[in-house]
Design a protein around this motif. Structure first.
Motif, PDB file in Angstrom:
ATOM      1  N   LEU A 224     -38.608   2.568  29.191  1.00  0.00           N
ATOM      2  CA  LEU A 224     -38.715   2.336  30.636  1.00  0.00           C
ATOM      3  C   LEU A 224     -40.046   2.857  31.172  1.00  0.00           C
ATOM      4  CD1 LEU A 224     -35.095   3.421  31.649  1.00  0.00           C
ATOM      5  CD2 LEU A 224     -35.970   1.086  31.555  1.00  0.00           C
TER       6      LEU A 224
ATOM      7  N   TRP B  64     -33.243   3.158  35.352  1.00  0.00           N
ATOM      8  CA  TRP B  64     -34.004   1.909  35.336  1.00  0.00           C
ATOM      9  C   TRP B  64     -35.177   1.927  36.320  1.00  0.00           C
ATOM     10  CZ3 TRP B  64     -34.497  -2.311  32.386  1.00  0.00           C
ATOM     11  CH2 TRP B  64     -35.072  -3.456  32.926  1.00  0.00           C
TER      12      TRP B  64
ATOM     13  N   ARG C 108     -39.280   3.874  35.418  1.00  0.00           N
ATOM     14  CA  ARG C 108     -40.333   2.850  35.544  1.00  0.00           C
ATOM     15  C   ARG C 108     -41.334   3.258  36.624  1.00  0.00           C
ATOM     16  NH1 ARG C 108     -37.697  -2.354  37.051  1.00  0.00           N
ATOM     17  NH2 ARG C 108     -39.839  -3.167  36.907  1.00  0.00           N
TER      18      ARG C 108
ATOM     19  N   LEU D 104     -39.394  -4.182  27.598  1.00  0.00           N
ATOM     20  CA  LEU D 104     -38.015  -4.286  28.088  1.00  0.00           C
ATOM     21  C   LEU D 104     -37.473  -5.692  27.879  1.00  0.00           C
ATOM     22  CD1 LEU D 104     -38.322  -2.233  31.403  1.00  0.00           C
ATOM     23  CD2 LEU D 104     -37.677  -1.440  29.110  1.00  0.00           C
TER      24      LEU D 104
ATOM     25  N   VAL E 284     -32.731  -2.983  27.857  1.00  0.00           N
ATOM     26  CA  VAL E 284     -33.972  -2.566  27.207  1.00  0.00           C
ATOM     27  C   VAL E 284     -34.230  -3.359  25.937  1.00  0.00           C
ATOM     28  CG1 VAL E 284     -35.113  -0.668  25.993  1.00  0.00           C
ATOM     29  CG2 VAL E 284     -33.993  -0.248  28.187  1.00  0.00           C
TER      30      VAL E 284
END
Length: 725
Positions: free
Chosen positions: A85, A123, A127, A197, A625
């Motif tokens: 991520l 998530w 990121r 991802l 992922v």
């Protein structure tokens, strides 16, 4: 991606990162309180840019990059998922970063691996951490080149200037970048531009696991430590009457025998520890130990026969209402076509391949160091602090890999035991549970009963009631359930909002039947219990209505995502194909942990039983992922789901567990595994869970398939598929 643990069965000291670096992260952990006095100084003198930042990225001036994994890996793949991520937005490849496991400090936010929460919980935040760092590095490069930020871009650990041969490594920029203000809302990639991802990528930690270099909890070995083997009461909560250690003390290597305690979340229990210079001596010493126990009335309160008898009695009465649409009781009483049935699921052990263990060292200077394969280092650190009476900032908490868990290692009784001994002995203690300890002492998945009622009208299912009955995890473990309150975890699993079944009339209710058998979450928690009753009973009602089981479900669901899962399982499993004589197909669908999973199983008659020919599973988990992770976890769910259905549960007689090891508590073997097909729906929805949602539909799909092939309706798990006569 290099894991910081690099050699097995040896004590590895973490090497310092070199140079001045940048530690950056973006916090989205609203539940975490970040104390203002946290020291943000790293051994490599890296600078945290904001007191409220969670440090997930470390970039050194020599160009090396380390990423923090805030969720321990128990086989679900967090050692690749979490850094993926970050790396996606940071524009670095995983084979060029080092991985550091978080250590329980609050600056990392929630660190609990459980509830299929790693990817869906991180998530956005991880990121953002990667994207923010990338923007700061790009801004620094643009200033050096006197260029527009729009003319600079990141790729593979470098910043490039468009239409030129100019570039900087991240290490060349990091010192300057560390002085910039952290972007609060960095721009995230469009999923169509993802390089990592959603793509097939090798698990870079697999070679270490296969070759034995990976460090698991049971591998920890530090200087001058002693070993502890614990004798627990066969009745779990029994009280010590007397201890005869005369033969134990004759065993070479045994140092002492001491009374200790097992601290569970809801109560303490007596135990005896054998301390030795090596594990074999400790275990041999335990076998020679003679303890007299007072079991009180545990023979009655810890009997699965008595417990389930109480659940069946409760099924005859009204439960506590969780939700209701219409007046179900009145409609059911007047219905012309109606059904009523009970569906039972057993207690189950987690039985991870690596049993529970920990190493705790209470030092003379008032500090402590811990090595424990827990699912959540933040919770583990809190428990150790309480057990030792030492503040968290004086405890170094190390988390090795977990050799399986399924929820068990989020229950820290074994860690509390080790703390008790280390505090008393003032030396490093390594405590290991045996396989027999693990299976006979619990905690277990609770055995549950689903009392089902329903009715049909005009060829459609029009009324449905699910009465969930059993012990409550919220109640027993957390003492958090009022007598007039429906268990929110369980009720939420079977709510119509979660399942998306739109019955004209429906009711969900709950009755708490208590037991002294210790319980806790087990893979997919209550969904593994409740899916059995829900999805088998839907098939029963479909039969009563004269309806195909798939069509009966589609009649009840308008949710597009849910329908897509059902339509996909029908397509991939070829639901409408004509089967040979003696064959049958069954399907089931269940939503849990933010994902929707459907399963279709084909079976065929085999003597007095059946054999499982094929299992097809469909999962909509939103963004993910790595499809390999999704498939591997779903395959594991199928194996564990079938095992739970056909291999036998945990039973207690006269207060003592009847099973002690794998010869009595069987698991599916490789040669027994059926052919499996896994299909992932790319829905583009928010990420859901992967580690657990594939399990709940497995048992009911099998039960429905058996009915289709044999006409036998099974309502009690486990059952013997070799003999259904």
């Amino acid at each position: 991606m290099e894991n910081i643990n690099t050699s097995r069965r040896s004590f590895i000291k973490t090497t310092s990162l070199t140079g001045v670096g940048l530690i950056i992260g973006v916090s989205s952990f609203a539940r975490e309180k970040h104390p203002k006095n946290i020291s943000h100084t790293n051994p490599n003198k890296a600078t945290v840019l904001d007191l409220e930042i969670n440090p997930f990225i470390i970039i050194s001036t020599d160009g090396s990059i380390a990423l923090i994994n805030p969720r321990p890996d128990m086989g679900q793949g967090s050692t690749q998922a979490a850094p993926s991520l970050i790396a996606e937005e940071l524009e670095v490849s995983l084979d060029k970063v080092r991985l550091i496991q978080s250590d329980g400090q609050s600056k990392y936010g929630s660190q609990q691996s459980g509830g299929s929460s790693t990817v869906r919980g991180l998530w956005t935040s991880l990121r953002k951490a990667g994207a923010a760092a990338k923007e700061m590095l790009i801004e620094t490069a643009a200033k050096r080149w006197n260029a527009s930020i729009a003319d600079c871009y990141a790729n593979d650990g470098k910043i490039y200037l468009k239409n030129s041969d100019k570039s900087f490594t991240y290490g060349e920029l990091v010192d300057e970048a560390s002085k910039l203000v952290v972007p609060k809302n960095p721009k995230l990639k469009d999923p169509k531009d993802f390089k990592i991802l959603g793509k097939y990528n090798k698990r870079l930690d697999v070679p270490e696991r296969v070759t034995g270099k990976a460090v698991y909890g049971i591998d920890i070995d530090i200087p001058n430590m002693v070993y502890a083997c614990i004798q627990h009461s066969p009745a779990i909560h029994g009280k010590i009457v007397s201890i005869d250690d005369s033969e134990t003390l004759k065993v070479k290597g045994v140092l002492q025998v001491m009374k200790c305690e097992r601290q569970m979340p809801h109560r303490k229990s007596d135990a005896v520890a054998i301390i030795a210079t090596n594990w074999w001596a400790a275990l041999k010493g335990r076998k020679a130990l003679k303890v007299t126990w007072d079991n009180g009335d545990l023979a009655k309160t810890m009997s699965t026969d008595n417990y389930f008898a109480a659940t069946y009695e409760a099924a005859k009465k009204e439960g506590i209402r969780y939700e209701e649409k219409g007046d179900f009781n009145a409609k059911f009483a007047n219905a012309k076509q109606k059904l009523e049935a009970n569906y039972e699921t057993p207690f189950l052990a987690h039985a991870p391949i690596e049993p529970e263990c920990a190493v705790v060292h209470v030092k003379d200077d008032g500090t402590a160091e811990v090595w424990a394969h827990v699912q959540g280092p933040d919770g583990g650190l809190g428990d150790v602090s309480a057990a030792l009476g030492i503040s968290k900032d004086k405890i170094k908490f190390n988390v090795p890999l977990l050799g399986g868990s399924f929820g068990r290692k989020a229950y820290h009784d074994y860690l509390n035991e080790t703390c008790f001994l280390a505090k008393a002995l003032k030396k490093p203690v390594k405590m290991i549970w045996t396989r027999e300890d693990d299976i006979t002492q619990g905690p277990y998945r609770p055995g549950m009963l689903s009392h089902m009622q329903g009715f049909v009208d005009g060829g459609k299912i029009t009324g449905y009631h699910h009465h969930a009955i059993g012990e409550s995890i919220v109640g027993q473990v957390f003492n958090g359930l009022a007598p007039d309150e429906s268990d929110p975890w369980l009720s939420g699993e079977i709510s119509t909002e979660n399942s998306k079944y739109e019955f004209p009339v429906s009711k969900i209710s709950w009755t708490n039947v208590k037991t002294d058998i210790p319980i806790v979450w087990w893979r997919s928690v209550y969904a593994s219990n409740m899916g059995w009753g829900q999805e088998c009973f839907i098939d029963e009602l479909a039969q009563l209505a004269g309806k195909d089981p798939l069509e009966a479900r589609l009649d009840l669901i308008t949710d597009a995502r849910y329908r897509k899962v059902l339509e996909t399982i029908a397509e991939k499993a070829n639901w409408k194909e004509k089967l040979s004589a003696g064959q049958g197909k069954g399907l089931a669908v269940f939503a849990s942990f933010g994902s929707i999973s459907a399963c279709c199983i084909t079976v065929s008659k085999n003597g007095d039983g059946i054999k499982i020919d094929k299992v097809v599973s469909v999962l909509d988990c939103g963004y993910y992922v790595n499809p390999d992770h999704v498939k591997a976890q779903t395959e594991g769910n199928i194996v564990m789901g079938i095992t739970a259905a056909i291999k036998g549960g945990i039973t207690f007689t006269n207060g003592v567990c009847d099973q002690s090891n794998f010869h009595q508590y069987n698991v599916m073997r490789l040669n027994e595994a059926p052919k499996m097909e896994i299909h992932i729906i790319d829905s583009g929805e928010n990420p859901g869970g992967v580690g657990e949602p594939g399990l709940p539909p497995v048992a009911p799909a099998l039960g429905n398939a058996i009915f289709a092939a044999t006409g036998k309706r099974l309502r009690k798990l486990p059952f013997d598929i070799t003999n259904l006569a």
